[in-house]
Design a protein around this motif. Structure first.
Motif, PDB file in Angstrom:
ATOM      1  N   CYS A  73      13.317   3.526  -3.885  1.00  0.00           N
ATOM      2  CA  CYS A  73      11.882   3.829  -3.928  1.00  0.00           C
ATOM      3  C   CYS A  73      11.073   2.665  -3.374  1.00  0.00           C
ATOM      4  O   CYS A  73      11.334   1.498  -3.694  1.00  0.00           O
ATOM      5  CB  CYS A  73      11.467   4.094  -5.374  1.00  0.00           C
ATOM      6  SG  CYS A  73       9.692   4.307  -5.597  1.00  0.00           S
ATOM      7  N   GLY A  74      10.084   2.959  -2.536  1.00  0.00           N
ATOM      8  CA  GLY A  74       9.130   1.966  -2.071  1.00  0.00           C
ATOM      9  C   GLY A  74       7.886   1.984  -2.937  1.00  0.00           C
ATOM     10  O   GLY A  74       7.425   3.049  -3.362  1.00  0.00           O
ATOM     11  N   ILE A  75       7.343   0.788  -3.243  1.00  0.00           N
ATOM     12  CA  ILE A  75       6.170   0.652  -4.106  1.00  0.00           C
ATOM     13  C   ILE A  75       5.107  -0.191  -3.400  1.00  0.00           C
ATOM     14  O   ILE A  75       5.421  -1.252  -2.841  1.00  0.00           O
ATOM     15  CB  ILE A  75       6.507  -0.062  -5.433  1.00  0.00           C
ATOM     16  CG1 ILE A  75       7.659   0.623  -6.164  1.00  0.00           C
ATOM     17  CG2 ILE A  75       5.266  -0.152  -6.322  1.00  0.00           C
ATOM     18  CD1 ILE A  75       7.289   1.900  -6.826  1.00  0.00           C
ATOM     19  N   ARG A 152       3.773   0.930 -12.700  1.00  0.00           N
ATOM     20  CA  ARG A 152       4.677   1.528 -13.696  1.00  0.00           C
ATOM     21  C   ARG A 152       4.374   3.014 -13.893  1.00  0.00           C
ATOM     22  O   ARG A 152       5.297   3.830 -14.049  1.00  0.00           O
ATOM     23  CB  ARG A 152       4.573   0.767 -15.023  1.00  0.00           C
ATOM     24  CG  ARG A 152       5.209  -0.617 -14.996  1.00  0.00           C
ATOM     25  CD  ARG A 152       5.346  -1.211 -16.400  1.00  0.00           C
ATOM     26  NE  ARG A 152       4.064  -1.560 -16.971  1.00  0.00           N
ATOM     27  CZ  ARG A 152       3.500  -2.755 -16.902  1.00  0.00           C
ATOM     28  NH1 ARG A 152       4.095  -3.740 -16.258  1.00  0.00           N
ATOM     29  NH2 ARG A 152       2.335  -3.002 -17.497  1.00  0.00           N
ATOM     30  N   GLU A 153       3.096   3.357 -13.873  1.00  0.00           N
ATOM     31  CA  GLU A 153       2.731   4.778 -13.997  1.00  0.00           C
ATOM     32  C   GLU A 153       3.266   5.577 -12.813  1.00  0.00           C
ATOM     33  O   GLU A 153       3.806   6.682 -12.989  1.00  0.00           O
ATOM     34  CB  GLU A 153       1.216   4.927 -14.069  1.00  0.00           C
ATOM     35  CG  GLU A 153       0.766   6.381 -14.210  1.00  0.00           C
ATOM     36  CD  GLU A 153      -0.744   6.545 -14.186  1.00  0.00           C
ATOM     37  OE1 GLU A 153      -1.201   7.704 -14.083  1.00  0.00           O
ATOM     38  OE2 GLU A 153      -1.471   5.531 -14.257  1.00  0.00           O
ATOM     39  N   LEU A 164      16.688   1.776  -7.461  1.00  0.00           N
ATOM     40  CA  LEU A 164      16.303   0.527  -6.804  1.00  0.00           C
ATOM     41  C   LEU A 164      14.857   0.639  -6.348  1.00  0.00           C
ATOM     42  O   LEU A 164      14.446   1.663  -5.799  1.00  0.00           O
ATOM     43  CB  LEU A 164      17.197   0.242  -5.591  1.00  0.00           C
ATOM     44  CG  LEU A 164      16.873  -1.059  -4.844  1.00  0.00           C
ATOM     45  CD1 LEU A 164      17.267  -2.275  -5.672  1.00  0.00           C
ATOM     46  CD2 LEU A 164      17.543  -1.100  -3.478  1.00  0.00           C
ATOM     47  N   LEU A 165      14.089  -0.436  -6.573  1.00  0.00           N
ATOM     48  CA  LEU A 165      12.703  -0.492  -6.134  1.00  0.00           C
ATOM     49  C   LEU A 165      12.557  -1.541  -5.037  1.00  0.00           C
ATOM     50  O   LEU A 165      12.992  -2.684  -5.211  1.00  0.00           O
ATOM     51  CB  LEU A 165      11.774  -0.857  -7.297  1.00  0.00           C
ATOM     52  CG  LEU A 165      11.824   0.021  -8.540  1.00  0.00           C
ATOM     53  CD1 LEU A 165      10.875  -0.531  -9.593  1.00  0.00           C
ATOM     54  CD2 LEU A 165      11.460   1.466  -8.193  1.00  0.00           C
ATOM     55  N   SER A 176      12.969  -1.749 -15.997  1.00  0.00           N
ATOM     56  CA  SER A 176      14.405  -2.034 -16.103  1.00  0.00           C
ATOM     57  C   SER A 176      15.156  -1.785 -14.799  1.00  0.00           C
ATOM     58  O   SER A 176      16.290  -2.229 -14.643  1.00  0.00           O
ATOM     59  CB  SER A 176      15.018  -1.185 -17.223  1.00  0.00           C
ATOM     60  OG  SER A 176      14.832   0.206 -16.946  1.00  0.00           O
ATOM     61  N   ILE A 177      14.551  -1.087 -13.866  1.00  0.00           N
ATOM     62  CA  ILE A 177      15.193  -0.782 -12.586  1.00  0.00           C
ATOM     63  C   ILE A 177      15.263  -2.054 -11.739  1.00  0.00           C
ATOM     64  O   ILE A 177      14.321  -2.861 -11.740  1.00  0.00           O
ATOM     65  CB  ILE A 177      14.402   0.307 -11.832  1.00  0.00           C
ATOM     66  CG1 ILE A 177      14.266   1.554 -12.704  1.00  0.00           C
ATOM     67  CG2 ILE A 177      15.073   0.657 -10.510  1.00  0.00           C
ATOM     68  CD1 ILE A 177      13.239   2.548 -12.193  1.00  0.00           C
TER      69      ILE A 177
END
Length: 252
Positions: A73-75, A152-153, A164-165, A176-177
């Motif tokens: 995941c991309g953030i 986080r939301e 994975l982030l 925790s990821i």
């Protein structure tokens, strides 16, 4: 006396046979020039497309580096700096075979291009999540902590959950990821770039809605950032309910 359709067709055919050679002879140079221009335009477009595909291929570097993870995941966020409006976080999981061109740091794209890409991301992504932190929450816990809350939301809204982030520069507490912070990640990772676009378009749309409620401040144009006109309006009319009190105290 009515003229039959057959006679009309015959007259048109005769006109073409008689006039077409003269027309071609007269305008042959223009026709050839037009064909050359079409071919040159097509060649340039193909070269530009090949260049964009090569650039996009590089954006998959981090996703492929961590290819052992099943759900990456991309953030990213939008709106840490404005005087008004929420901070918005985007989280995007793209399929490994996703054909998605022109992704970049959202600030490097025009508004029109961001809107186009937003629609394409929403169509092609495995899932997207968006999180928000209000101006009041920003004032309460500060912009950095509010940004983490919004992230986080956004992560919590993803189904399936990622393993994975890839984050744009930050490490998000209370998650925790596994996380990989990447400096200027929105221009280096296709997933982070997509998240950047989702966050930016979502926030810009909100600010255009706020512009309808508070037209004096020009939110549709400045998106809450401290433009000269925005600061003048702030001093004239005072803060609205969406202004960040902790950001504007030295302007009023």
């Amino acid at each position: 006396m009515a003229v039959g359709i057959g006679e009309v067709k015959a007259q048109l055919q005769a006109a073409c046979e008689n006039e077409l050679p003269a027309f071609v002879a007269r305008y042959e140079g223009d026709l050839r020039s037009g064909v050359r221009k079409c071919v040159e335009t097509a060649r340039k477009r193909m070269e530009a497309l090949a260049k964009e595909r090569a650039r996009t291929e590089k954006l998959w570097e981090y996703e492929r580096r961590y290819g052992g993870y099943s759900c990456i995941c991309g953030i990213d966020e939008a709106g840490r700096g404005p005087l008004a409006g929420p901070v918005v976080a985007g989280a995007v999981i793209l399929p490994a075979d996703c054909d998605l061109l022109y992704i970049n740091d959202s600030k490097q794209l025009s508004e029109k291009k961001r809107e186009e890409l937003y629609s394409e991301i929403m169509e092609k992504a495995l899932c997207c999540g968006v999180g928000y932190a209000s101006p009041q929450r920003i004032d309460e816990i500060n912009i950095l902590q509010a940004t983490y809350e919004a992230m986080r939301e956004a992560i919590g809204k993803l189904h399936p959950q990622p393993d994975l982030l890839l984050n744009d520069a930050v490490t998000i507490p209370e998650v925790s990821i596994r996380q990989v912070p990447i400096i200027k990640g929105d221009a280096k990772s296709i997933s982070i770039g997509a998240a950047s676009i989702v966050a930016k378009v979502t926030r810009d749309r909100l600010m255009r809605e706020y512009d309808q409620l508070f037209p004096e401040y020009g939110f549709a144009g400045n998106k809450g950032y401290g433009s000269e006109a925005h600061i003048k309006a702030l001093r004239k009319y005072g803060p609205t309910s969406i202004h960040r009190k902790s950001f504007i105290h030295h302007f009023i």
